[in-house]
Design an enzyme around this catalytic site. Structure first.
Site, PDB file in Angstrom:
ATOM      1  N   GLU A 203     -10.906   6.638   3.478  1.00 51.25           N
ATOM      2  CA  GLU A 203      -9.940   6.064   4.430  1.00 51.25           C
ATOM      3  C   GLU A 203     -10.159   6.598   5.843  1.00 51.25           C
ATOM      4  O   GLU A 203     -11.298   6.809   6.265  1.00 51.25           O
ATOM      5  CB  GLU A 203      -8.528   6.319   3.910  1.00 51.25           C
TER       6      GLU A 203
ATOM      7  N   ASP B  28       0.859  -1.170   0.000  1.00 51.69           N
ATOM      8  CA  ASP B  28       0.000   0.000   0.000  1.00 51.69           C
ATOM      9  C   ASP B  28       0.913   1.244   0.000  1.00 51.69           C
ATOM     10  O   ASP B  28       2.134   1.144   0.160  1.00 51.69           O
ATOM     11  CB  ASP B  28      -0.959  -0.032   1.205  1.00 51.69           C
TER      12      ASP B  28
HETATM   13  C1  GLC Z   1      -4.344   4.186  -0.402  1.00 50.95           C
HETATM   14  C2  GLC Z   1      -5.254   3.016  -0.078  1.00 50.95           C
HETATM   15  C3  GLC Z   1      -5.277   1.950  -1.138  1.00 50.95           C
HETATM   16  C4  GLC Z   1      -4.982   2.557  -2.486  1.00 50.95           C
HETATM   17  C5  GLC Z   1      -3.560   3.102  -2.461  1.00 50.95           C
HETATM   18  C6  GLC Z   1      -3.193   3.813  -3.761  1.00 50.95           C
HETATM   19  O1  GLC Z   1      -3.779   4.694   0.773  1.00 50.95           O
HETATM   20  O2  GLC Z   1      -5.070   2.383   1.178  1.00 50.95           O
HETATM   21  O3  GLC Z   1      -6.579   1.338  -1.093  1.00 50.95           O
HETATM   22  O4  GLC Z   1      -5.097   1.568  -3.510  1.00 50.95           O
HETATM   23  O5  GLC Z   1      -3.327   3.964  -1.362  1.00 50.95           O
HETATM   24  O6  GLC Z   1      -3.934   4.990  -3.890  1.00 50.95           O
END
Ligand code: GLC
Length: 615
Positions: A506, A309
């Site tokens: 988030e 992530d």
């Molecule tokens: C974010 C999320 C994830 C996403 C990634 C790229 O923080 O947790 O779901 O795919 O970063 O944007």
């Protein structure tokens, strides 16, 4: 239950669900194994330098690349656009396509010319791009229980992604949210792993096709966030309470609740998986070999690659070099290192040269990355890897919007309908509409819509608000009036008030309280005071506390985050579509009940998982 038993049980559930939805042929077809390409990949690997191998394991964010020559210098395997990482020229279809082609053009100039995989959060359509169709978020799709529809949505989403050249969606999220105070609840299909696994498979098949292939209208999917992202303990996260916190359960519970979506999507051939920021019993998942390698790769036989992530590797240890070593040795294959890509490359090379990270781990990671690229046709020198702009003609098309409208219809859950106030008549004197979410496209799309956090207002062309849909649906002699606060409703035949949440994503969506805000309560009260039948529509990313509100209204519909096609709401309101939605989450009476799920001893929600009325 052994993995074999799990697989058999899940396979049966998935096949019945997909088969029941007319996908028997597809449900029976096992995807081609990615390792089938290993003989060809061995040959490519043998030509690669250590720098080129580590480059393939590196994914910067496009907005952090100040000098595009870095793409050639470091031979990146992938580039992403994080939540709001947009083209400098803006969010148009053309700007996104030009961005992709420019960056891919640089990658094709590298010594081996291995093309980039471009990754983006297309989580409810190609939601970063103006004019894209935005589908209901997963919480609404979970209430459809319609695997065929979810697969179709994945297929359309893949097509709209490909129109910009991009070939990788960080979706589906197969989280199993256990606490609706979590800001990512709406990214989950359900609190029930059985629903998550069926719809997760459908989403993967829609995005990738029956197997990952060189089909130019499909993309590689990404099941996320492995494992237990939706099971963190309230208060275990720094600051925001739940998001990226600690999942404190024994292994049997972790497997029972949070693993089925991965067993099913791995068996469906998902090409990538994104480990979670969160921890399991105090240990960061993104640095846990028992989970990333022993469980996911060895026990489940996952043959694709793990993408971290966004800066999640940084959280594995205070020292970045130590964190890189721990995460890569645990089984992470590609680092989403949006800004720190030079440090990542430098430090990983040091770790290899010091023997901390064995070359065998590097070769395994690069093999996995190249398997996905090979399956997608990226290593075929006879294929153009630039965008196919002929696909623009179907981008945001009426046909695509019609599918989204059907998804909205099927996602709505009717939870109260006294005196059969619904369906409404189209030919009445006047309908009064109220509420902050009645005429706000941004609010009905929610987070991950043009901007990472989403935002209120008229965020994208081509969409229809709920108010506009109502105006379009009624007979020409029917007056439709609107006031956000519900004033002026006296004398109308019926009042419709659209309330709920404004966009978030988030951890910024973590809440300690899920009550309706004062503005919404006032709008409902004003309609009630007008002495007319009141229909409440809740536009939100999760169940909210509406126990008292129910006594203020005659009908209540949960519309979740329906996306751009508000007409689907009008179709249900006026009976052009009879509601079929069934709750995919338990609905708490009060905050004190949260968390509460089917099977709990004192399970007594306001509405049960599976509830939903019709006409
Ligand atoms: C974010 C999320 C994830 C996403 C990634 C790229 O923080 O947790 O779901 O795919 O970063 O944007």
């Amino acid at each position: 239950m052994s993995i074999i038993m799990w697989r058999t049980a899940i396979g049966a559930v998935v096949s019945i669900a997909l088969g029941g939805a007319g996908f028997s042929a597809l449900a029976a077809e096992a995807p081609k194994k990615l390792s089938a390409h290993d003989p060809q990949i061995k040959g490519i690997l043998a030509q690669m330098t250590l720098d080129e191998k580590i480059g393939q394991m590196t994914q910067p964010d496009q907005e952090a690349i100040k000098d595009l020559n870095d793409i050639e210098t470091y031979s990146f395997g992938s580039i992403l656009s994080g939540g709001s990482s947009d083209p400098k020229a803006g969010n148009s279809l053309e700007a996104w396509t030009n961005l992709y082609d420019t960056l891919q053009g640089h990658a094709l100039k590298t010594r081996l010319g291995i093309p980039l995989l471009y990754g983006i959060d297309a989580v409810h359509g190609h939601n970063n791009v103006l004019g894209a169709v935005m589908f209901p978020h997963n919480i609404g799709l979970g209430c459809t229980r319609d695997a065929a529809l979810v697969e179709k949505i994945g297929q359309i989403t893949a097509q709209e992604i490909r129109a910009t050249g991009i070939q990788w969606a960080f979706a589906p999220c197969v989280t199993v949210p256990q606490d609706e105070r979590w800001g990512r609840t709406y990214e989950g299909f359900s609190e029930d792993p059985a629903i998550v696994q069926v719809l997760g498979v459908a989403a993967v098949r829609g995005l990738q096709g029956p197997s990952l292939s060189s089909d130019p209208l499909r993309v590689v999917a990404c099941a996320k966030h492995f494992i237990g992202d939706g099971g963190t303990a309230y208060g275990s996260a720094r600051g925001v309470k739940l998001d990226q916190g600690d999942t404190r359960v024994d292994e049997a519970t972790l497997r029972r609740i949070h693993l089925p979506g991965y067993i099913a999507t791995v068996d469906a051939g998902v090409g990538t998986i994104m480990p979670s920021y969160s921890s399991w019993n105090g240990k960061k998942v993104s640095g846990d070999k028992k989970l990333l390698t022993d469980l996911l790769k060895t026990e489940l036989g996952f043959e694709g690659f793990l993408i971290s992530d966004y800066s999640a590797i940084d959280q594995v240890d205070r020292d970045f070099k130590t964190a890189i070593g721990m995460s890569i040795n645990a089984g992470m294959d590609m680092g989403m290192v949006p800004t720190k890509y030079v440090q990542f490359i430098t430090l990983l090379k040091q770790l290899v040269n010091e023997g901390t990270v064995p070359m065998s781990r590097i070769d395994d990671a690069v093999t996995r990355i190249l398997r996905v690229k090979y399956a997608l046709g990226l290593l075929d020198k006879n294929r153009s890897q630039l965008a196919d702009r002929s696909l623009w003609k179907d981008f945001g098309s009426a046909e695509h919007r019609a599918v989204a409208r059907q998804a909205v219809r099927e996602s709505l859950v009717l939870l109260k309908n006294d005196q059969h106030v619904l369906p409404l008549k189209k030919a009445v004197t006047r309908i009064h509409v109220a509420g902050k979410n009645a005429d706000d496209l941004g609010n009905q799309c929610g987070g991950w819509s043009i901007d990472w956090q989403g935002k209120s207002g008229n965020i994208t062309p081509g969409g229809t608000t709920i108010l506009a849909a109502i105006k379009h649906a009624v007979a020409k002699e029917t007056a439709v009036t609107y006031s956000s606060d519900g004033q002026g409703a006296e004398g109308a035949s019926v009042g419709i008030v659209v309330v709920g949440e404004i966009p978030y994503a988030e951890g910024r969506g973590d809440r300690t309280d899920l009550a309706l805000d004062a503005q919404d309560l006032a709008a409902i009260a004003n309609l009630k005071k007008a002495g007319i039948p009141v229909v409440v529509i809740l536009v939100s990313g999760r169940p909210m506390i509406v126990t008292d509100t129910l006594s203020q209204c005659d009908a209540f519909i949960a519309a979740w985050l329906p996306g751009t096609e508000g007409q689907g709401v009008a179709d249900v309101l006026f009976g052009d579509f009879k509601p079929t939605g069934k709750l995919s989450f338990s609905w708490p009476r009060a905050m004190q009940q949260i968390p509460s799920h089917v099977g709990d001893a004192n399970y007594d929600p306001l509405f049960k998982l599976g509830d939903g009325l019709s006409y």
